[in-house]
Design a protein around this motif. Structure first.
Motif: not given
Length: 320
Positions: A97-124, A150-151
């Motif tokens: 399809s020319g498009v790939e589904i990858v992890e978005g901001p919520l899982p990204e923040a969790l992964k980063l928090s495994q190694k460093t401090r993270v401030v996750l903001v969902i504005d409005e 990917n199922n």
């Protein structure tokens, strides 16, 4: 055994105020909420509620800098779904399809928090669909989220003590009770004019600029503006006035304060209702009456706009 406090509240207040943020009460509430969550081994989760322009988003940036944390910012849009928080769609030659589904901001923040401090903001966040509330329940409770890419189903888990989640809201919709039980609500209000003037004096050594900016801020509280006037906007206006003394005040107001003519007209009405001598210094009898000067200039731009509208209307009538 409880964790050590994440924030030294007094230092946080000093830092935020040094950057121009107004409101030690708000800052203290944020520090208490975060430290309490860390001590309770839960994810620090805050909902900052209040009108647009009251400093909700700005304080999240200052908090991330103070904590030396990674800052992940999500700007919610009307009708945003939970999938948009979980996944990202990126171009890929590997996909038919020319498009790939990858992890978005919520899982990204969790992964980063495994190694460093993270401030996750969902504005409005109040712009999202109500179904997005349920997505955050396990996320805020256990710092984890389930994905299907990917199922294949996977569980992403972060470190609670390294993660701070902040939702901001202009209260466009109601939130579910389960979500509200998992966040600490902190309510923002525009600062009082006396405090604003004090902060302006720290920024500008020209008392006339301070008086003018203070008057504009106070008039803005009386006017029915589409958004409150912020300290940052006043700083920008004052700086522009010092750098470009020949610039027209109405142009600067449009650029930095009102952002549209409708609000400029509302500000004019409020200025006309206020007594000018309440906002100008009486120490110097030769001092120009700033309020009257400003009102005159705003009236001038109003007349220009009205004349232009009349010309346009006349042209339209002639063309018909």
């Amino acid at each position: 055994m409880s964790q050590a406090p994440l924030i030294n509240i007094d230092d946080f207040i000093k830092y935020a105020e040094s950057q121009g943020f107004v409101g030690s009460k708000i800052l203290r509430q944020i520090g208490i909420a975060i430290n309490t969550a860390v001590a309770s081994n839960t994810v620090p989760a805050l909902m900052l509620r209040g009108p647009a322009g009251s400093g909700k988003t700005w304080i999240t940036e200052l908090l991330a800098r103070f904590l030396d944390a990674r800052y992940i910012f999500i700007q919610a849009t009307p009708g945003m779904s939970e999938d948009e928080l979980l996944y990202k769609y990126v171009p890929s030659e590997r996909s038919t399809s020319g498009v790939e589904i990858v992890e978005g901001p919520l899982p990204e923040a969790l992964k980063l928090s495994q190694k460093t401090r993270v401030v996750l903001v969902i504005d409005e966040f109040d712009k999202t669909r109500p179904s997005a509330d349920a997505l955050l329940l396990d996320y805020l409770q256990n710092a984890r989220v389930s994905l299907r890419i990917n199922n294949k189903k996977k569980l992403v888990v972060g470190r609670k003590e390294n993660l701070v989640v902040i939702l901001t809201s202009n209260d466009f919709r109601e939130f579910s009770e389960p979500l509200l039980r998992r966040v600490v609500s902190i309510f923002f209000e525009p600062p009082q004019p006396e405090l604003v003037k004090e902060l302006l004096r720290r920024k500008f050594d020209d008392e006339r600029i301070v008086e003018l900016l203070s008057m504009i801020y106070t008039a803005g509280q009386y006017a029915r503006l589409s958004k409150p006037i912020t300290i940052q906007e006043l700083y920008q206006l004052g700086t522009a006035m010092k750098m470009y003394p020949d610039a027209k005040i109405e142009e600067l107001l449009l650029m930095f304060i009102t952002k549209n003519y409708d609000d400029l007209y509302e500000l004019q009405r409020a200025l006309e209702q206020l007594r000018a001598d309440e906002f100008t210094s009486t120490n110097n009898s030769n001092e120009v009456n700033i309020a009257e000067t400003l009102i005159k200039k705003i009236n001038e731009v109003n007349e220009i706009q009205q004349n232009q509208q009349a010309v346009n209307q006349s042209n339209n009538n002639n063309s018909n």
